[in-house]
Scaffold this motif. Sequence first.
Motif, PDB file in Angstrom:
ATOM      1  N   ASN A  28       0.572  -1.163  -0.133  1.00  0.00           N
ATOM      2  CA  ASN A  28      -0.211  -0.229  -0.278  1.00  0.00           C
ATOM      3  C   ASN A  28       0.875   0.819  -0.250  1.00  0.00           C
ATOM      4  OD1 ASN A  28      -2.552  -0.982  -0.158  1.00  0.00           O
ATOM      5  ND2 ASN A  28      -2.278  -1.477   2.208  1.00  0.00           N
ATOM      6  N   GLY A  29       2.495   0.847  -0.004  1.00  0.00           N
ATOM      7  CA  GLY A  29       2.698   1.916  -0.107  1.00  0.00           C
ATOM      8  C   GLY A  29       3.342   2.783   0.982  1.00  0.00           C
ATOM      9  N   LYS A  30       2.660   2.197   2.284  1.00  0.00           N
ATOM     10  CA  LYS A  30       3.218   3.186   3.782  1.00  0.00           C
ATOM     11  C   LYS A  30       4.268   2.901   4.433  1.00  0.00           C
ATOM     12  CE  LYS A  30      -1.766   3.647   4.130  1.00  0.00           C
ATOM     13  NZ  LYS A  30      -2.934   3.096   4.651  1.00  0.00           N
ATOM     14  N   SER A  31       4.960   1.467   3.349  1.00  0.00           N
ATOM     15  CA  SER A  31       6.268   1.401   4.604  1.00  0.00           C
ATOM     16  C   SER A  31       7.140   1.276   3.209  1.00  0.00           C
ATOM     17  CB  SER A  31       6.232  -0.135   4.876  1.00  0.00           C
ATOM     18  OG  SER A  31       7.539  -0.546   5.303  1.00  0.00           O
ATOM     19  N   ALA A  32       8.402   1.340   2.728  1.00  0.00           N
ATOM     20  CA  ALA A  32       9.381   1.702   2.192  1.00  0.00           C
ATOM     21  C   ALA A  32      10.201  -0.169   2.745  1.00  0.00           C
ATOM     22  CB  ALA A  32      10.433   2.434   1.690  1.00  0.00           C
ATOM     23  N   ALA A  33      10.332  -0.650   1.243  1.00  0.00           N
ATOM     24  CA  ALA A  33      11.155  -2.321   1.283  1.00  0.00           C
ATOM     25  C   ALA A  33      12.540  -1.790   1.216  1.00  0.00           C
ATOM     26  CB  ALA A  33      10.389  -3.513   0.092  1.00  0.00           C
ATOM     27  N   SER A  34      13.143  -3.057   1.089  1.00  0.00           N
ATOM     28  CA  SER A  34      14.529  -3.144   1.346  1.00  0.00           C
ATOM     29  C   SER A  34      14.970  -3.869   0.322  1.00  0.00           C
ATOM     30  CB  SER A  34      15.543  -3.347   3.203  1.00  0.00           C
ATOM     31  OG  SER A  34      15.021  -4.788   3.381  1.00  0.00           O
ATOM     32  N   ILE A  35      16.024  -3.154  -0.259  1.00  0.00           N
ATOM     33  CA  ILE A  35      16.747  -4.190  -1.146  1.00  0.00           C
ATOM     34  C   ILE A  35      16.854  -5.816  -0.592  1.00  0.00           C
ATOM     35  CG2 ILE A  35      18.871  -4.689  -2.909  1.00  0.00           C
ATOM     36  CD1 ILE A  35      17.259  -1.642  -3.526  1.00  0.00           C
ATOM     37  N   ILE A  36      17.218  -5.978   0.091  1.00  0.00           N
ATOM     38  CA  ILE A  36      17.233  -7.749   0.703  1.00  0.00           C
ATOM     39  C   ILE A  36      15.392  -7.672   0.331  1.00  0.00           C
ATOM     40  CG2 ILE A  36      16.886  -9.431   2.325  1.00  0.00           C
ATOM     41  CD1 ILE A  36      19.799  -8.157   0.994  1.00  0.00           C
ATOM     42  N   THR A  37      14.590  -7.159   1.234  1.00  0.00           N
ATOM     43  CA  THR A  37      13.021  -7.828   1.197  1.00  0.00           C
ATOM     44  C   THR A  37      12.765  -7.602  -0.280  1.00  0.00           C
ATOM     45  OG1 THR A  37      12.815  -6.941   3.163  1.00  0.00           O
ATOM     46  CG2 THR A  37      10.649  -7.411   2.079  1.00  0.00           C
ATOM     47  N   LEU A  38      12.992  -7.188  -0.869  1.00  0.00           N
ATOM     48  CA  LEU A  38      12.766  -6.456  -2.547  1.00  0.00           C
ATOM     49  C   LEU A  38      13.180  -8.061  -3.549  1.00  0.00           C
ATOM     50  CD1 LEU A  38      12.948  -3.209  -3.516  1.00  0.00           C
ATOM     51  CD2 LEU A  38      10.565  -4.505  -3.435  1.00  0.00           C
ATOM     52  N   VAL A  39      14.533  -8.336  -3.315  1.00  0.00           N
ATOM     53  CA  VAL A  39      15.074  -9.725  -3.720  1.00  0.00           C
ATOM     54  C   VAL A  39      14.212 -10.900  -2.602  1.00  0.00           C
ATOM     55  CG1 VAL A  39      17.249 -10.825  -3.761  1.00  0.00           C
ATOM     56  CG2 VAL A  39      17.135  -8.439  -3.646  1.00  0.00           C
ATOM     57  N   LYS A  40      13.592 -10.864  -1.761  1.00  0.00           N
ATOM     58  CA  LYS A  40      13.149 -12.092  -0.935  1.00  0.00           C
ATOM     59  C   LYS A  40      12.087 -12.154  -2.045  1.00  0.00           C
ATOM     60  CE  LYS A  40      15.419 -12.328   3.289  1.00  0.00           C
ATOM     61  NZ  LYS A  40      15.404 -11.820   4.732  1.00  0.00           N
ATOM     62  N   PHE A  41      11.099 -11.356  -1.544  1.00  0.00           N
ATOM     63  CA  PHE A  41       9.799 -10.951  -2.930  1.00  0.00           C
ATOM     64  C   PHE A  41       9.997 -11.654  -3.999  1.00  0.00           C
ATOM     65  CE2 PHE A  41       7.102  -7.448  -0.760  1.00  0.00           C
ATOM     66  CZ  PHE A  41       6.909  -7.832   0.627  1.00  0.00           C
ATOM     67  N   ALA A  42      10.756 -11.002  -4.668  1.00  0.00           N
ATOM     68  CA  ALA A  42      11.780 -12.409  -6.624  1.00  0.00           C
ATOM     69  C   ALA A  42      11.437 -13.393  -6.067  1.00  0.00           C
ATOM     70  CB  ALA A  42      12.317 -11.257  -6.702  1.00  0.00           C
ATOM     71  N   ILE A  43      11.936 -13.610  -4.926  1.00  0.00           N
ATOM     72  CA  ILE A  43      12.494 -15.066  -5.069  1.00  0.00           C
ATOM     73  C   ILE A  43      11.495 -16.041  -4.827  1.00  0.00           C
ATOM     74  CG2 ILE A  43      13.645 -17.090  -3.811  1.00  0.00           C
ATOM     75  CD1 ILE A  43      16.012 -14.665  -3.989  1.00  0.00           C
ATOM     76  N   ALA A  44      10.917 -14.923  -3.720  1.00  0.00           N
ATOM     77  CA  ALA A  44       9.198 -15.926  -3.497  1.00  0.00           C
ATOM     78  C   ALA A  44       7.888 -16.094  -4.619  1.00  0.00           C
ATOM     79  CB  ALA A  44       8.430 -15.206  -2.433  1.00  0.00           C
ATOM     80  N   LEU A  45       8.229 -15.109  -5.800  1.00  0.00           N
ATOM     81  CA  LEU A  45       7.226 -14.915  -6.078  1.00  0.00           C
ATOM     82  C   LEU A  45       7.340 -15.452  -8.046  1.00  0.00           C
ATOM     83  CD1 LEU A  45       5.797 -10.882  -5.621  1.00  0.00           C
ATOM     84  CD2 LEU A  45       4.903 -13.593  -5.323  1.00  0.00           C
ATOM     85  N   GLU A  46       9.500 -15.799  -8.143  1.00  0.00           N
ATOM     86  CA  GLU A  46       9.541 -16.304  -9.154  1.00  0.00           C
ATOM     87  C   GLU A  46       9.629 -15.063 -10.225  1.00  0.00           C
ATOM     88  OE1 GLU A  46       7.771 -19.824 -10.038  1.00  0.00           O
ATOM     89  OE2 GLU A  46       9.077 -20.921  -7.876  1.00  0.00           O
ATOM     90  N   CYS A  47      10.585 -14.298  -9.943  1.00  0.00           N
ATOM     91  CA  CYS A  47      10.249 -13.608 -10.852  1.00  0.00           C
ATOM     92  C   CYS A  47      11.423 -11.911 -10.476  1.00  0.00           C
ATOM     93  CB  CYS A  47       8.554 -12.342 -11.472  1.00  0.00           C
ATOM     94  SG  CYS A  47       8.408 -11.554  -9.477  1.00  0.00           S
ATOM     95  N   VAL A  49      12.929  -9.066  -9.649  1.00  0.00           N
ATOM     96  CA  VAL A  49      13.286  -7.650  -8.953  1.00  0.00           C
ATOM     97  C   VAL A  49      12.126  -6.636  -9.842  1.00  0.00           C
ATOM     98  CG1 VAL A  49      14.253  -5.462  -7.190  1.00  0.00           C
ATOM     99  CG2 VAL A  49      14.609  -7.923  -7.434  1.00  0.00           C
ATOM    100  N   GLY A  50      12.906  -6.495 -10.696  1.00  0.00           N
ATOM    101  CA  GLY A  50      12.283  -5.031 -12.153  1.00  0.00           C
ATOM    102  C   GLY A  50      10.895  -5.730 -12.071  1.00  0.00           C
ATOM    103  N   ASP A  51      10.247  -6.745 -11.681  1.00  0.00           N
ATOM    104  CA  ASP A  51       9.109  -6.857 -12.243  1.00  0.00           C
ATOM    105  C   ASP A  51       7.958  -6.564 -11.291  1.00  0.00           C
ATOM    106  OD1 ASP A  51       9.919  -7.530 -14.784  1.00  0.00           O
ATOM    107  OD2 ASP A  51       9.491 -10.334 -13.995  1.00  0.00           O
ATOM    108  N   LEU A  52       8.565  -6.564 -10.046  1.00  0.00           N
ATOM    109  CA  LEU A  52       7.903  -5.720  -8.896  1.00  0.00           C
ATOM    110  C   LEU A  52       7.627  -3.620  -8.694  1.00  0.00           C
ATOM    111  CD1 LEU A  52       9.717  -7.233  -5.876  1.00  0.00           C
ATOM    112  CD2 LEU A  52       7.605  -8.208  -7.261  1.00  0.00           C
ATOM    113  N   PHE A  53       7.990  -3.465 -10.107  1.00  0.00           N
ATOM    114  CA  PHE A  53       7.985  -2.189  -9.815  1.00  0.00           C
ATOM    115  C   PHE A  53       7.194  -1.638 -11.628  1.00  0.00           C
ATOM    116  CE2 PHE A  53      11.845  -2.663  -7.365  1.00  0.00           C
ATOM    117  CZ  PHE A  53      11.294  -1.221  -7.224  1.00  0.00           C
ATOM    118  N   PRO A  54       6.254  -0.705 -11.508  1.00  0.00           N
ATOM    119  CA  PRO A  54       5.415  -0.225 -12.405  1.00  0.00           C
ATOM    120  C   PRO A  54       6.328   0.461 -14.301  1.00  0.00           C
ATOM    121  CG  PRO A  54       4.691   1.075 -10.776  1.00  0.00           C
ATOM    122  CD  PRO A  54       5.387  -0.221 -10.341  1.00  0.00           C
ATOM    123  N   TYR A  55       6.138   0.377 -14.940  1.00  0.00           N
ATOM    124  CA  TYR A  55       6.769   1.460 -15.985  1.00  0.00           C
ATOM    125  C   TYR A  55       6.785   2.368 -15.163  1.00  0.00           C
ATOM    126  CZ  TYR A  55       6.758  -3.707 -18.726  1.00  0.00           C
ATOM    127  OH  TYR A  55       6.945  -4.187 -19.015  1.00  0.00           O
TER     128      TYR A  55
END
Length: 68
Positions: A28-47, A49-55
């Motif tokens: 919801n954009g109320k907290s910033a994710a660290s780079i490490i957390t973004l990497v963990k999201f990407a691994i868990a979602l099998e994508c 990191v760039g796929d987690l951001f809008p164009y």
Amino acid sequence: MRKERGYSQDHLAYSIPIDRAHVGLIENGKSAASIITLVKFAIALECEVGDLFPYVEDLRPYADWLEE
């Protein structure tokens, strides 16, 4: 991306692991994710990191500083 994969916030949070409430705050954009957390999201979602951001073009309407 999480919804596209059919994962609940609980499922994603458990797989990383982080608190489910923190997943919600990040989504919801109320907290910033660290780079490490973004990497963990990407691994868990099998994508990528760039796929987690809008164009960039989709973000242009929010770039009010361009109008100065």
